[in-house]
Write a protein that holds these residues in place. Sequence first.
Motif, PDB file in Angstrom:
ATOM      1  N   VAL A 265       0.843  -1.196   0.000  1.00  0.00           N
ATOM      2  CA  VAL A 265       0.000   0.000   0.000  1.00  0.00           C
ATOM      3  C   VAL A 265       0.876   1.241   0.000  1.00  0.00           C
ATOM      4  O   VAL A 265       1.891   1.299   0.699  1.00  0.00           O
ATOM      5  CB  VAL A 265      -0.926   0.015   1.236  1.00  0.00           C
ATOM      6  N   GLU A 266       0.449   2.226  -0.774  1.00  0.00           N
ATOM      7  CA  GLU A 266       1.078   3.541  -0.763  1.00  0.00           C
ATOM      8  C   GLU A 266       0.026   4.524  -0.277  1.00  0.00           C
ATOM      9  O   GLU A 266      -1.119   4.469  -0.709  1.00  0.00           O
ATOM     10  CB  GLU A 266       1.549   3.921  -2.169  1.00  0.00           C
TER      11      GLU A 266
ATOM     12  N   ALA B 155       1.324   5.255   8.536  1.00  0.00           N
ATOM     13  CA  ALA B 155       1.146   4.918   9.954  1.00  0.00           C
ATOM     14  C   ALA B 155      -0.318   5.047  10.373  1.00  0.00           C
ATOM     15  O   ALA B 155      -0.755   4.397  11.323  1.00  0.00           O
ATOM     16  CB  ALA B 155       2.022   5.816  10.819  1.00  0.00           C
ATOM     17  N   GLY B 156      -1.091   5.854   9.654  1.00  0.00           N
ATOM     18  CA  GLY B 156      -2.495   6.036   9.992  1.00  0.00           C
ATOM     19  C   GLY B 156      -3.393   4.907   9.527  1.00  0.00           C
ATOM     20  O   GLY B 156      -4.578   4.867   9.880  1.00  0.00           O
ATOM     21  N   LEU B 157      -2.869   3.976   8.744  1.00  0.00           N
ATOM     22  CA  LEU B 157      -3.674   2.844   8.272  1.00  0.00           C
ATOM     23  C   LEU B 157      -3.814   1.794   9.364  1.00  0.00           C
ATOM     24  O   LEU B 157      -2.941   1.633  10.211  1.00  0.00           O
ATOM     25  CB  LEU B 157      -3.023   2.208   7.037  1.00  0.00           C
ATOM     26  N   ASP B 158      -4.911   1.071   9.328  1.00  0.00           N
ATOM     27  CA  ASP B 158      -5.169   0.013  10.301  1.00  0.00           C
ATOM     28  C   ASP B 158      -4.179  -1.139  10.112  1.00  0.00           C
ATOM     29  O   ASP B 158      -3.566  -1.287   9.053  1.00  0.00           O
ATOM     30  CB  ASP B 158      -6.595  -0.529  10.137  1.00  0.00           C
ATOM     31  N   ASP B 159      -4.063  -1.981  11.152  1.00  0.00           N
ATOM     32  CA  ASP B 159      -3.195  -3.153  11.071  1.00  0.00           C
ATOM     33  C   ASP B 159      -3.833  -4.292  10.293  1.00  0.00           C
ATOM     34  O   ASP B 159      -3.181  -5.279   9.993  1.00  0.00           O
ATOM     35  CB  ASP B 159      -2.815  -3.639  12.472  1.00  0.00           C
ATOM     36  N   ALA B 160      -5.121  -4.170   9.994  1.00  0.00           N
ATOM     37  CA  ALA B 160      -5.829  -5.188   9.213  1.00  0.00           C
ATOM     38  C   ALA B 160      -6.675  -4.479   8.161  1.00  0.00           C
ATOM     39  O   ALA B 160      -7.315  -3.466   8.434  1.00  0.00           O
ATOM     40  CB  ALA B 160      -6.705  -6.047  10.104  1.00  0.00           C
ATOM     41  N   LEU B 161      -6.653  -5.007   6.955  1.00  0.00           N
ATOM     42  CA  LEU B 161      -7.474  -4.504   5.853  1.00  0.00           C
ATOM     43  C   LEU B 161      -8.318  -5.653   5.330  1.00  0.00           C
ATOM     44  O   LEU B 161      -7.988  -6.825   5.518  1.00  0.00           O
ATOM     45  CB  LEU B 161      -6.604  -3.935   4.733  1.00  0.00           C
ATOM     46  N   MET B 162      -9.384  -5.306   4.642  1.00  0.00           N
ATOM     47  CA  MET B 162     -10.266  -6.319   4.063  1.00  0.00           C
ATOM     48  C   MET B 162     -10.071  -6.341   2.553  1.00  0.00           C
ATOM     49  O   MET B 162     -10.034  -5.302   1.905  1.00  0.00           O
ATOM     50  CB  MET B 162     -11.724  -6.005   4.395  1.00  0.00           C
ATOM     51  N   LEU B 163      -9.953  -7.555   2.007  1.00  0.00           N
ATOM     52  CA  LEU B 163      -9.850  -7.751   0.567  1.00  0.00           C
ATOM     53  C   LEU B 163     -11.076  -8.524   0.104  1.00  0.00           C
ATOM     54  O   LEU B 163     -11.312  -9.636   0.554  1.00  0.00           O
ATOM     55  CB  LEU B 163      -8.582  -8.533   0.207  1.00  0.00           C
ATOM     56  N   LEU B 164     -11.864  -7.910  -0.764  1.00  0.00           N
ATOM     57  CA  LEU B 164     -13.016  -8.575  -1.360  1.00  0.00           C
ATOM     58  C   LEU B 164     -12.638  -9.017  -2.756  1.00  0.00           C
ATOM     59  O   LEU B 164     -12.167  -8.214  -3.564  1.00  0.00           O
ATOM     60  CB  LEU B 164     -14.214  -7.627  -1.436  1.00  0.00           C
TER      61      LEU B 164
ATOM     62  N   ARG C 200      -8.916 -11.277   5.137  1.00  0.00           N
ATOM     63  CA  ARG C 200      -8.430 -10.260   6.080  1.00  0.00           C
ATOM     64  C   ARG C 200      -6.921 -10.190   5.923  1.00  0.00           C
ATOM     65  O   ARG C 200      -6.205 -11.137   6.253  1.00  0.00           O
ATOM     66  CB  ARG C 200      -8.834 -10.658   7.491  1.00  0.00           C
ATOM     67  N   LEU C 201      -6.458  -9.074   5.409  1.00  0.00           N
ATOM     68  CA  LEU C 201      -5.023  -8.853   5.217  1.00  0.00           C
ATOM     69  C   LEU C 201      -4.435  -8.240   6.482  1.00  0.00           C
ATOM     70  O   LEU C 201      -4.956  -7.249   6.993  1.00  0.00           O
ATOM     71  CB  LEU C 201      -4.784  -7.906   4.034  1.00  0.00           C
ATOM     72  N   LEU C 202      -3.363  -8.823   6.984  1.00  0.00           N
ATOM     73  CA  LEU C 202      -2.713  -8.331   8.197  1.00  0.00           C
ATOM     74  C   LEU C 202      -1.386  -7.669   7.839  1.00  0.00           C
ATOM     75  O   LEU C 202      -0.658  -8.135   6.955  1.00  0.00           O
ATOM     76  CB  LEU C 202      -2.474  -9.474   9.183  1.00  0.00           C
ATOM     77  N   ARG C 203      -1.083  -6.577   8.548  1.00  0.00           N
ATOM     78  CA  ARG C 203       0.159  -5.834   8.285  1.00  0.00           C
ATOM     79  C   ARG C 203       1.351  -6.703   8.676  1.00  0.00           C
ATOM     80  O   ARG C 203       1.392  -7.261   9.770  1.00  0.00           O
ATOM     81  CB  ARG C 203       0.169  -4.535   9.086  1.00  0.00           C
ATOM     82  N   VAL C 204       2.310  -6.808   7.767  1.00  0.00           N
ATOM     83  CA  VAL C 204       3.534  -7.553   8.069  1.00  0.00           C
ATOM     84  C   VAL C 204       4.700  -6.597   8.271  1.00  0.00           C
ATOM     85  O   VAL C 204       5.606  -6.889   9.040  1.00  0.00           O
ATOM     86  CB  VAL C 204       3.867  -8.600   6.972  1.00  0.00           C
ATOM     87  N   ALA C 205       4.701  -5.467   7.593  1.00  0.00           N
ATOM     88  CA  ALA C 205       5.743  -4.460   7.773  1.00  0.00           C
ATOM     89  C   ALA C 205       5.365  -3.210   6.986  1.00  0.00           C
ATOM     90  O   ALA C 205       4.978  -3.301   5.821  1.00  0.00           O
ATOM     91  CB  ALA C 205       7.091  -4.983   7.272  1.00  0.00           C
ATOM     92  N   GLY C 206       5.475  -2.053   7.624  1.00  0.00           N
ATOM     93  CA  GLY C 206       5.219  -0.783   6.936  1.00  0.00           C
ATOM     94  C   GLY C 206       3.884  -0.786   6.202  1.00  0.00           C
ATOM     95  O   GLY C 206       2.830  -0.892   6.797  1.00  0.00           O
ATOM     96  N   GLY C 207       3.950  -0.687   4.877  1.00  0.00           N
ATOM     97  CA  GLY C 207       2.750  -0.680   4.058  1.00  0.00           C
ATOM     98  C   GLY C 207       2.481  -2.013   3.391  1.00  0.00           C
ATOM     99  O   GLY C 207       1.804  -2.066   2.365  1.00  0.00           O
TER     100      GLY C 207
ATOM    101  N   ASP D  19     -10.590  -0.519   4.456  1.00  0.00           N
ATOM    102  CA  ASP D  19     -10.424  -0.709   5.889  1.00  0.00           C
ATOM    103  C   ASP D  19     -11.609  -1.540   6.375  1.00  0.00           C
ATOM    104  O   ASP D  19     -12.580  -1.744   5.642  1.00  0.00           O
ATOM    105  CB  ASP D  19     -10.306   0.631   6.615  1.00  0.00           C
ATOM    106  N   LEU D  20     -11.547  -2.039   7.587  1.00  0.00           N
ATOM    107  CA  LEU D  20     -12.590  -2.945   8.068  1.00  0.00           C
ATOM    108  C   LEU D  20     -13.946  -2.259   8.203  1.00  0.00           C
ATOM    109  O   LEU D  20     -14.981  -2.907   8.094  1.00  0.00           O
ATOM    110  CB  LEU D  20     -12.175  -3.578   9.407  1.00  0.00           C
ATOM    111  N   GLU D  21     -13.968  -0.952   8.407  1.00  0.00           N
ATOM    112  CA  GLU D  21     -15.235  -0.219   8.506  1.00  0.00           C
ATOM    113  C   GLU D  21     -15.748   0.210   7.128  1.00  0.00           C
ATOM    114  O   GLU D  21     -16.794   0.814   7.029  1.00  0.00           O
ATOM    115  CB  GLU D  21     -15.067   1.023   9.395  1.00  0.00           C
ATOM    116  N   GLN D  22     -14.977  -0.017   6.097  1.00  0.00           N
ATOM    117  CA  GLN D  22     -15.285   0.352   4.710  1.00  0.00           C
ATOM    118  C   GLN D  22     -15.548   1.851   4.553  1.00  0.00           C
ATOM    119  O   GLN D  22     -16.477   2.280   3.899  1.00  0.00           O
ATOM    120  CB  GLN D  22     -16.461  -0.462   4.169  1.00  0.00           C
TER     121      GLN D  22
END
Length: 171
Positions: free
Chosen positions: A89-90, A95-104, A118-125, A144-147
């Motif tokens: 992600v760019e 840093a303001g992005l959540d540690d988990a994102l949703m991929l549909l 559910r994509l989990l942060r592994v490092a940075g972006g 994001d999880l709240e869409q």
Amino acid sequence: MQATPVKHDPTPWYRQFWPWFLLAILGWGVVSASITLAVAVGNPPQMMTGDYAKLGKALVDTHERADRAAALGLSGRLTLAGGEAVLAVEAVDLAGLDDALMLLVQHPTDAGQDRQLRLLRVAGGRYAAPSGDWPARGRLIVSDLEQRWWISSVYRVEDGRVEVRLSPERL
């Protein structure tokens, strides 16, 4: 003057053409209605996806989520290979992005083949998740999880791999 006697056909009704013709028309109606009912019950309407708001009797695409993603400067590159989905992600503020994102993962015609990861942060972006089985083509939406925002793209699996650029496109 003598009246001409009326001649009656001695064949029974079930050996004549017209009763069977009329019954065939009625039977065709029953068969076609049954087929239509079976197709309708077997194929329920698919769920609509997008940024739709009801405006009167119509649904209008508002593009709110894509506009929010554009304001955050979000974009990304998703790679699917070796049973793992990796998203880079760019953003203006990573840093303001959540540690988990949703991929549909959306199939173009069959909602039964849609996937949600559910994509989990592994490092940075960088985010990752086991990918499982995907349809051969479709649409990817990362949010994001709240869409509140989303970035998306169409994809096609080629040689078991997917590599696409995601952006805040208006669906």
